[in-house]
Enzyme design. Structure first.
Site, PDB file in Angstrom:
ATOM      1  N   ASN A  99      -1.229  -0.384   1.528  1.00 39.71           N
ATOM      2  CA  ASN A  99      -2.679  -0.440   1.364  1.00 39.71           C
ATOM      3  C   ASN A  99      -3.360   0.161   2.591  1.00 39.71           C
ATOM      4  OD1 ASN A  99      -5.278  -1.150   0.453  1.00 39.71           O
ATOM      5  ND2 ASN A  99      -4.528  -3.093  -0.386  1.00 39.71           N
ATOM      6  N   ASP A 119       8.842   6.765   0.475  1.00 41.64           N
ATOM      7  CA  ASP A 119       7.714   6.323  -0.335  1.00 41.64           C
ATOM      8  C   ASP A 119       6.726   5.593   0.566  1.00 41.64           C
ATOM      9  OD1 ASP A 119       5.932   5.400  -2.197  1.00 41.64           O
ATOM     10  OD2 ASP A 119       7.240   3.817  -2.957  1.00 41.64           O
ATOM     11  N   ASP A 127      -4.893  10.875  -8.817  1.00 40.66           N
ATOM     12  CA  ASP A 127      -4.597  11.516 -10.105  1.00 40.66           C
ATOM     13  C   ASP A 127      -5.302  10.860 -11.288  1.00 40.66           C
ATOM     14  OD1 ASP A 127      -3.239   9.133 -10.309  1.00 40.66           O
ATOM     15  OD2 ASP A 127      -1.239  10.016 -10.475  1.00 40.66           O
ATOM     16  N   ASP A 132      -6.606   4.879   3.252  1.00 39.43           N
ATOM     17  CA  ASP A 132      -7.919   5.498   3.165  1.00 39.43           C
ATOM     18  C   ASP A 132      -8.867   4.942   4.226  1.00 39.43           C
ATOM     19  OD1 ASP A 132      -7.861   3.013   1.973  1.00 39.43           O
ATOM     20  OD2 ASP A 132      -8.908   3.618   0.152  1.00 39.43           O
TER      21      ASP A 132
END
Length: 332
Positions: free
Chosen positions: A257, A143, A165, A260
């Protein structure tokens, strides 16, 4: 003689009153006509594409894509929100440029057969023009937020549309972003801009602050587009997995975190150019996420400075350019 003069005076006064009333009525009619004209122009402006004979996005697919061109792969990140996953895939399956769907699955339990059957049925039933859209679950044992950027060995297409999503964009906006990406395939092209700035309070030009949407709105500038809704070349998946400093991947896994931001740093460091922000209407269908937690901006600021230290410089490039669909814009 005096009586005649008084009668003449009253007649002149009456004529002036009639003329004044007529003038006022004429002015009111002119004002009413102007208002009606402006109202008509407003109505026509809202229907500009059809009024000018242009094809409107909502009526038929835009000409960004045809069978002679390659489409894009949808890379969707999800976590224990099957209802949102179903809604998102049901929507994007109808987008004309979509060629394949890759679901990044990092949950401890494998996707259920009922979920697989539902999604496959949706893909088969909603794909337009009889297209065959590939649907795959990319299963991960660990994960980690880095899973969304793992290299996909059998990915046939160059364009990757990375999406979370819990957000949906109209297909017309997605196809617009795809067309912009094709004009600059080495850049990141997305819908969610963010900015970095020098931390003036530190008195050090090498200390930076992560700026949210409000900083972008205030300054009119941005240096990142978040991968929650962005196009990029598939080569960056390999580079993120195999070439980016492992310490950055370890940091994002540990802190849950900034994957991106790490991707934005990677692309900017390689290309030396800014990303491209595309205007699009976002529909958020989820209610929770990492950004809703306390201290989010502070944690993102820590990430920015940590990555600057890893690269030995600030690679992000700021810009004020924004791509829009001119067919839906009345004033340029």
């Amino acid at each position: 003689m005096v009586l005649s003069t008084n009668v003449h005076s009253r007649r002149m006064t009456q004529r002036l009153r009639i003329a004044a009333i007529s003038t006022v009525r004429s002015s009111k009619l002119s004002l009413l006509f102007c208002c009606l004209t402006l109202f008509l122009v407003f109505i026509l402006a809202s229907q500009t594409p059809s009024f000018l004979g242009w094809e409107h996005d909502n009526l038929s697919p835009p000409d960004y894509y045809d069978v002679s061109r390659k489409g894009y792969a949808l890379l969707i990140n999800t976590w224990k929100r099957n209802d949102l996953l179903k809604r998102s895939i049901s929507h994007y399956t109808s987008c004309p440029g979509l060629d394949s769907i890759h679901i990044v699955w990092s949950e401890p339990n494998a996707p259920s057969e009922s979920l697989k059957q539902f999604l496959n049925h949706v893909v088969q039933s909603k794909a337009i023009n009889g297209r065959k859209i590939e649907l795959k679950f990319d299963i991960n044992k660990e994960d980690s937020l880095n899973n969304r950027f793992k290299e996909i060995k059998d990915l046939k297409l160059d364009a990757v549309f990375s999406i979370d999503d819990d957000i949906i964009f109209p297909c017309s906006s997605v196809e617009l972003a795809f067309s912009v990406w094709r004009s600059a395939p080495d850049a990141m092209v997305g819908f969610v801009p963010r900015i970095h700035s020098v931390d003036q309070s530190k008195g050090n030009m090498n200390q930076f602050i992560y700026g949210s949407w409000w900083s972008v709105w205030w300054t009119g500038r941005y240096s990142m587009v978040l991968s929650k809704a962005a196009f990029f070349h598939k080569k960056y998946l390999s580079l993120y997995t195999n070439k980016m400093p492992a310490s950055i991947r370890e940091y994002t896994t540990k802190n849950r975190n900034c994957e991106d931001i790490a991707m934005s740093f990677l692309v900017a460091n390689i290309t030396g150019v800014p990303p491209i922000w595309v205007k699009g209407k976002i529909n958020e269908i989820g209610s929770t996420g990492i950004s809703s937690l306390g201290g989010h901006i502070e944690k993102r600021t820590e990430c920015v400075n940590r990555f600057v230290a890893e690269y030995g410089r600030m690679p992000l490039v700021a810009t004020s350019v924004k791509a829009i669909d001119s067919r839906d814009t009345w004033f340029w």
